[in-house]
Design an enzyme around this catalytic site. Structure first.
Site, PDB file in Angstrom:
ATOM      1  N   SER A 105      43.313  60.132  32.338  1.00 20.20           N
ATOM      2  CA  SER A 105      41.979  60.648  32.022  1.00 20.20           C
ATOM      3  C   SER A 105      41.623  60.363  30.574  1.00 20.20           C
ATOM      4  O   SER A 105      42.505  60.221  29.717  1.00 20.20           O
ATOM      5  CB  SER A 105      41.951  62.164  32.241  1.00 20.20           C
ATOM      6  N   TYR A 162      45.970  70.629  31.261  1.00 19.55           N
ATOM      7  CA  TYR A 162      45.557  69.414  31.983  1.00 19.55           C
ATOM      8  C   TYR A 162      45.593  68.191  31.069  1.00 19.55           C
ATOM      9  O   TYR A 162      46.178  67.152  31.410  1.00 19.55           O
ATOM     10  CB  TYR A 162      44.157  69.629  32.539  1.00 19.55           C
TER      11      TYR A 162
HETATM   12  P1  NAD Z   1      39.556  65.594  43.729  1.00 25.52           P
HETATM   13  O1  NAD Z   1      39.644  67.056  43.770  1.00 25.52           O
HETATM   14  O2  NAD Z   1      38.684  64.932  44.717  1.00 25.52           O
HETATM   15  O3  NAD Z   1      40.993  64.943  43.893  1.00 25.52           O
HETATM   16  C1  NAD Z   1      42.173  65.567  43.464  1.00 25.52           C
HETATM   17  C2  NAD Z   1      43.100  65.607  44.643  1.00 25.52           C
HETATM   18  O4  NAD Z   1      44.387  66.015  44.206  1.00 25.52           O
HETATM   19  C3  NAD Z   1      42.701  66.603  45.709  1.00 25.52           C
HETATM   20  O5  NAD Z   1      41.849  66.044  46.658  1.00 25.52           O
HETATM   21  C4  NAD Z   1      44.039  66.986  46.320  1.00 25.52           C
HETATM   22  O6  NAD Z   1      44.260  66.251  47.519  1.00 25.52           O
HETATM   23  C5  NAD Z   1      45.067  66.512  45.306  1.00 25.52           C
HETATM   24  N1  NAD Z   1      45.937  67.615  44.923  1.00 25.52           N
HETATM   25  C6  NAD Z   1      45.725  68.584  44.001  1.00 25.52           C
HETATM   26  N2  NAD Z   1      46.767  69.437  43.989  1.00 25.52           N
HETATM   27  C7  NAD Z   1      47.647  68.988  44.928  1.00 25.52           C
HETATM   28  C8  NAD Z   1      48.910  69.430  45.384  1.00 25.52           C
HETATM   29  N3  NAD Z   1      49.521  70.522  44.879  1.00 25.52           N
HETATM   30  N4  NAD Z   1      49.512  68.732  46.389  1.00 25.52           N
HETATM   31  C9  NAD Z   1      48.926  67.647  46.914  1.00 25.52           C
HETATM   32  N5  NAD Z   1      47.738  67.171  46.510  1.00 25.52           N
HETATM   33  C10 NAD Z   1      47.120  67.838  45.527  1.00 25.52           C
HETATM   34  O7  NAD Z   1      39.151  65.201  42.250  1.00 25.52           O
HETATM   35  P2  NAD Z   1      39.128  63.798  41.452  1.00 25.52           P
HETATM   36  O8  NAD Z   1      38.283  64.081  40.286  1.00 25.52           O
HETATM   37  O9  NAD Z   1      38.827  62.679  42.335  1.00 25.52           O
HETATM   38  O10 NAD Z   1      40.629  63.677  40.925  1.00 25.52           O
HETATM   39  C11 NAD Z   1      41.458  62.556  41.171  1.00 25.52           C
HETATM   40  C12 NAD Z   1      42.248  62.229  39.907  1.00 25.52           C
HETATM   41  O11 NAD Z   1      41.356  61.764  38.911  1.00 25.52           O
HETATM   42  C13 NAD Z   1      42.993  63.411  39.298  1.00 25.52           C
HETATM   43  O12 NAD Z   1      44.265  62.998  38.866  1.00 25.52           O
HETATM   44  C14 NAD Z   1      42.133  63.770  38.108  1.00 25.52           C
HETATM   45  O13 NAD Z   1      42.884  64.385  37.097  1.00 25.52           O
HETATM   46  C15 NAD Z   1      41.644  62.407  37.702  1.00 25.52           C
HETATM   47  N6  NAD Z   1      40.454  62.443  36.837  1.00 25.52           N
HETATM   48  C16 NAD Z   1      39.279  62.929  37.305  1.00 25.52           C
HETATM   49  C17 NAD Z   1      38.191  62.955  36.452  1.00 25.52           C
HETATM   50  C18 NAD Z   1      36.849  63.494  36.892  1.00 25.52           C
HETATM   51  O14 NAD Z   1      35.965  63.629  36.058  1.00 25.52           O
HETATM   52  N7  NAD Z   1      36.637  63.805  38.143  1.00 25.52           N
HETATM   53  C19 NAD Z   1      38.292  62.486  35.151  1.00 25.52           C
HETATM   54  C20 NAD Z   1      39.507  61.996  34.712  1.00 25.52           C
HETATM   55  C21 NAD Z   1      40.589  61.981  35.571  1.00 25.52           C
END
Ligand code: NAD
Ligand code: MG
Length: 297
Positions: free
Chosen positions: A189, A202
């Protein structure tokens, strides 16, 4: 709708959204997100870049992971999807899109904070796909806490277990299957460099992921296994409404980027496709920033 290969203005390619205040229990669901997101169902056009590849993607039910799963399938890959049992509705939708693209979809629900599942999910993915040559460590949790004095030891541990400890465990098991030519892509991130005050735990895991990615890339390079990371900026996903952001921040989400808008999950997919495809064969230990223009190291 235009596909991702059509010439378009990045400022206006997607609408500048102002999401209303909303709340979902962790983990959030895409089916309940307001407004909905673009995961590429109607826009991602494959060009055969991952023909025959067999990929395990964690957090593949929703958000960025679901967009990556859809793109991988359109590029010719079969996909095993890891997600939490509570996310079955989202996962079913993504499996349908993958199968409609002619790909195999193997659904593997479970909790990545459980060490046994971290191993089992890899074995089951390899069984279901007939081998494994791509891993996307994308699952993550993000719970905003404004003050360090309110940040519990339990939350600190849970965030590290899910975001970085599980990544180590899954990668460690996967390496036993991955042949030369295989790839690992980790979701980090912009928080790794620019931590928000309310995301101490985080953001720390995301910095650890960048370092883990570079170290593992160096270690596995002689075996022909490439490891890279993608660092998203503010992307509109269920993570943000299941306590990922303070509620009052939601209407402004992503507006402080140079492009002036939040990103959509499908805008992340090409970065993961590139780092998984052989076209990036000389790219290792790299973090590809996809963040709307925020300066990054
Ligand atoms: P999202 O909620 O759609 O995806 C996160 C997924 O993580 C969930 O769908 C879930 O299946 C999985 N997860 C969480 N806890 C879990 C557990 N204990 N066991 C199994 N699975 C688990 O959200 P997203 O934003 O698409 O996140 C995906 C990745 O992108 C993450 O690593 C997040 O940190 C990263 N990210 C997101 C953003 C943003 O702005 N959305 C920015 C930077 C990084
Ligand atoms: Mg989800």
């Amino acid at each position: 709708m235009h596909d991702q290969l059509t010439f378009q203005d990045p400022v206006t390619r997607f609408p500048d959204i102002s999401p209303p205040k909303q709340d979902q229990p962790e983990p959030g669901l895409d089916v309940e997100l307001i407004p909905g997101t673009d995961r590429g169902e109607h826009s991602y056009r494959g060009t055969g870049r991952l023909e025959g590849r067999r990929a395990l993607i964690t957090g593949a039910d929703s958000g960025i992971g679901s967009a990556v799963a859809i793109a991988f399938a359109r590029e010719g890959a079969d996909v095993a999807l890891a997600y939490l049992p509570a996310e079955e509705d989202d996962a079913r939708h993504v499996c349908e899109v993958i199968r409609a693209a002619g790909g195999k979809a193997v659904a593997l629900p479970g909790d990545l904070s459980d060490a046994k599942y971290c191993q089992q999910v890899v074995h089951d993915a390899a069984d279901g796909l007939g081998g494994l040559d791509a891993l996307v460590n994308n699952a993550g949790r993000q719970i905003a806490v404004e003050d360090i004095e309110d940040l519990s030891d339990e939350q600190w541990g849970n965030t590290f277990d899910t975001n970085i400890r599980a990544m180590f465990r899954v990668a460690k098991t996967a390496v036993g299957y991955l042949p030369a030519g295989a790839t690992i892509v980790n979701s980090t991130s912009v928080q790794a460099y620019s931590p928000s005050t309310h995301l101490l735990d985080y953001a720390s895991t995301k910095a650890a992921i960048n370092n883990f990615t570079k170290g593992l890339a160096t270690q596995l390079a002689p075996r022909g296994i490439r490891v890279n990371a993608v660092a998203p900026g503010p992307i509109w996903t269920p993570l943000q409404v299941s306590d990922g952001q303070p509620k009052e921040a939601l209407p402004h989400f992503g507006k402080n980027t140079p492009l002036g808008r939040a990103g959509q999950p499908t805008e992340l997919a090409p970065a993961y496709v590139f780092l998984t495809s052989t076209e990036s064969s000389y790219v290792l230990g790299e973090t590809l920033n996809v963040n709307g223009g925020q300066p990054s190291p």
